[in-house]
Each structure stands twice: as structure tokens, then as C-alpha cells.
Write a protein that holds these residues in place. Structure first.
Motif, PDB file in Angstrom:
ATOM      1  N   PRO A   1       0.819  -1.210   0.000  1.00  0.00           N
ATOM      2  CA  PRO A   1       0.000   0.000   0.000  1.00  0.00           C
ATOM      3  C   PRO A   1       0.855   1.264   0.000  1.00  0.00           C
ATOM      4  CG  PRO A   1       0.146  -0.883   2.208  1.00  0.00           C
ATOM      5  CD  PRO A   1       0.875  -1.856   1.312  1.00  0.00           C
ATOM      6  N   THR A   2       0.215   2.351  -0.286  1.00  0.00           N
ATOM      7  CA  THR A   2       0.897   3.655  -0.235  1.00  0.00           C
ATOM      8  C   THR A   2       1.088   4.064   1.218  1.00  0.00           C
ATOM      9  OG1 THR A   2      -0.173   4.289  -2.298  1.00  0.00           O
ATOM     10  CG2 THR A   2       0.735   6.061  -0.948  1.00  0.00           C
TER      11      THR A   2
ATOM     12  N   ILE B   1       3.392  10.092   8.751  1.00  0.00           N
ATOM     13  CA  ILE B   1       3.834   8.845   9.370  1.00  0.00           C
ATOM     14  C   ILE B   1       4.284   9.122  10.795  1.00  0.00           C
ATOM     15  CG2 ILE B   1       5.441   6.909   9.238  1.00  0.00           C
ATOM     16  CD1 ILE B   1       5.618   7.398   6.230  1.00  0.00           C
ATOM     17  N   ARG B   2       3.536   8.563  11.744  1.00  0.00           N
ATOM     18  CA  ARG B   2       3.883   8.679  13.159  1.00  0.00           C
ATOM     19  C   ARG B   2       3.950   7.268  13.748  1.00  0.00           C
ATOM     20  NH1 ARG B   2       2.777  13.836  15.557  1.00  0.00           N
ATOM     21  NH2 ARG B   2       2.022  15.318  13.989  1.00  0.00           N
ATOM     22  N   ILE B   3       5.117   6.918  14.220  1.00  0.00           N
ATOM     23  CA  ILE B   3       5.310   5.591  14.824  1.00  0.00           C
ATOM     24  C   ILE B   3       5.252   5.751  16.334  1.00  0.00           C
ATOM     25  CG2 ILE B   3       6.892   3.656  15.091  1.00  0.00           C
ATOM     26  CD1 ILE B   3       7.989   4.330  12.306  1.00  0.00           C
TER      27      ILE B   3
ATOM     28  N   VAL C   1       9.155  11.241   8.795  1.00  0.00           N
ATOM     29  CA  VAL C   1       8.685  10.174   9.689  1.00  0.00           C
ATOM     30  C   VAL C   1       8.967  10.609  11.122  1.00  0.00           C
ATOM     31  CG1 VAL C   1       8.989   7.771  10.401  1.00  0.00           C
ATOM     32  CG2 VAL C   1       9.103   8.371   7.966  1.00  0.00           C
ATOM     33  N   ARG C   2       7.952  10.548  11.956  1.00  0.00           N
ATOM     34  CA  ARG C   2       8.102  10.917  13.364  1.00  0.00           C
ATOM     35  C   ARG C   2       7.977   9.669  14.240  1.00  0.00           C
ATOM     36  NH1 ARG C   2       5.247  15.026  10.902  1.00  0.00           N
ATOM     37  NH2 ARG C   2       6.108  17.147  11.205  1.00  0.00           N
ATOM     38  N   VAL C   3       8.980   9.460  15.079  1.00  0.00           N
ATOM     39  CA  VAL C   3       8.940   8.371  16.066  1.00  0.00           C
ATOM     40  C   VAL C   3       8.621   9.027  17.393  1.00  0.00           C
ATOM     41  CG1 VAL C   3      10.198   6.478  17.149  1.00  0.00           C
ATOM     42  CG2 VAL C   3      10.624   7.046  14.738  1.00  0.00           C
TER      43      VAL C   3
ATOM     44  N   THR D   1      12.480  13.091  14.789  1.00  0.00           N
ATOM     45  CA  THR D   1      11.897  13.345  13.474  1.00  0.00           C
ATOM     46  C   THR D   1      12.944  13.051  12.416  1.00  0.00           C
ATOM     47  OG1 THR D   1      10.495  15.088  14.403  1.00  0.00           O
ATOM     48  CG2 THR D   1      10.757  15.061  12.017  1.00  0.00           C
ATOM     49  N   TYR D   2      12.523  12.296  11.363  1.00  0.00           N
ATOM     50  CA  TYR D   2      13.468  11.834  10.332  1.00  0.00           C
ATOM     51  C   TYR D   2      12.886  12.155   8.957  1.00  0.00           C
ATOM     52  CZ  TYR D   2      15.116   8.974  14.283  1.00  0.00           C
ATOM     53  OH  TYR D   2      15.581   8.535  15.500  1.00  0.00           O
TER      54      TYR D   2
END
Length: 204
Positions: free
Chosen positions: A96-97, A102-104, A151-153, A161-162
Motif C-alpha cells: 500500500p501507499t 507517518i507517526r510511529i 517520519v516521526r517516532v 523526526t526523520y
């Protein structure tokens, strides 16, 4: 008392009485010895009786016993078994897209036993900076996050934040971990018979 027995007893009594009268008439006046009466033995006209002993009938066979009367050995019904689901699906799911934001928020540090956690369906941290999950357990997007995506962890040792700057693919699953060129965070998932990675730099 039966009729024949009665007749026999009456006859024996009459004979005994006649013998007594004869003895008295012949010896009563002579001062002889007094006669002793001996009762006649009872004789049954039917014959001697035998003790009745019932003849045992053969024991009928039942559902719970065999022909010898012994209880047969019962075989327990085997307990039903539970089918184990296959670890890999029969049909491949499309990748999937990745989500726009994106938050992990959750992952598990399984350094030293990463495969066990990944097989259990958990987003797994290992080797210090890799987050991995099976593509058929909802983590297909990990290896396909577009370049430039943030992408945030949220928590844990990788919190920060990456931003994605590249991808890598191996034509194998398992084996030695390749060098990632200084990536601060690596997102991993299987792709077919190989393994894919998204490479990220820390920006905060």
C-alpha cells in the motif's frame, strides 16, 4: 403329607401295635421280661430326596461385556487438534501507499531475538536503529516510503523526526546486515523473495 406316605405310615403303626399285643398276651402272665417297643422306621414310598442344585444359565453378552463376561478395554477418543495457521499467506497482498503523516507510536526492542518478535506481528527494533515488520502483517509500506517524506517516532530510544533520503534492496531474506551509509533510521520489510529498506536522516 402325600397319600402314599400316609398309607405307609398307618400300615407301619398297625404292625407295631399288633406285635405289642401279641407280646403282652404271650409274656404278660409268665413274668418274662418287659418287651421294648422299637418304632418302625419311616420309609417314604416316593424314595430318597436329593438336594436341589440349580443349574446356572450362561451369562448373556451385553454391550459392556464380551462373551467371557470380562469388560473390554475402551479406547479413548482422540482429542481434536487445532489447525495451525500458515505464517505466510497463500496470496500476496499489494504494497500500500505509505500514510501522508507517518507517526510511529509503538515498537518493541527485540535486539538479540528480533525474528521471534517480527513473526509475532510486532513492529520490531533491532541492531540499534532498524524498525522491521513482515509485509504480510501490515508493514508493507516500511520499505517504500517516498524520498523526502517525514517520519516521526513518538517514543522510545529512536524518538525523533526523520526524513527519507534513499532506498536499498537485497535479493535475499536474512543474512548479514549491510552497511546503510550512515542512516540514522532504517525501515525494513520483505519484498517478494528479497528485503527492502527505507533510509532516513534525523532532522530533529
Amino acid at each position: 403329607m402325600k397319600r402314599n406316605d400316609y398309607i405307609a405310615a398307618t400300615t407301619a403303626t398297625a404292625i407295631t401295635l399288633a406285635a405289642f399285643v401279641y407280646a403282652v398276651n404271650n409274656h404278660g402272665g409268665g413274668g418274662g421280661p418287659t418287651p421294648h417297643l422299637t418304632p418302625a422306621p419311616y420309609v417314604s414310598s416316593v424314595g430318597p430326596w436329593k438336594t436341589y442344585k440349580p443349574t446356572p444359565s450362561p451369562r448373556p453378552s451385553t454391550k459392556h461385556t464380551d462373551r467371557d463376561g470380562a469388560r473390554p478395554t475402551l479406547k479413548p477418543t482422540p482429542a481434536p487438534t487445532v489447525a495451525k495457521p500458515s505464517k505466510r499467506p497463500t496470496t500476496k497482498r499489494p504494497i500500500p501507499t505509505p500514510p501522508a503523516d507517518i507517526r510511529i507510536s509503538f515498537y518493541k526492542d527485540c535486539t538479540g531475538y528480533a525474528q521471534k518478535c517480527i513473526d509475532a506481528g510486532t513492529l520490531t527494533m533491532y541492531a540499534g536503529n532498524i524498525l522491521a515488520g513482515h509485509n504480510y502483517m501490515g508493514y508493507q509500506w516500511l520499505s517504500r516510503v517516498p524520498v523526502g517524506r517525514t517520519v516521526r517516532v513518538i517514543s522510545g530510544p529512536l524518538a525523533g523526526t526523520y526524513r527519507v533520503y534513499g532506498h536499498m534492496r537485497l535479493n535475499r531474506q536474512g543474512g548479514a546486515i549491510p552497511p546503510f551509509g550512515g542512516a540514522a533510521l532504517v525501515l525494513q520489510s520483505c519484498e517478494g523473495s528479497g528485503t527492502g529498506f527505507s533510509l532516513l536522516r534525523r532532522i530533529k
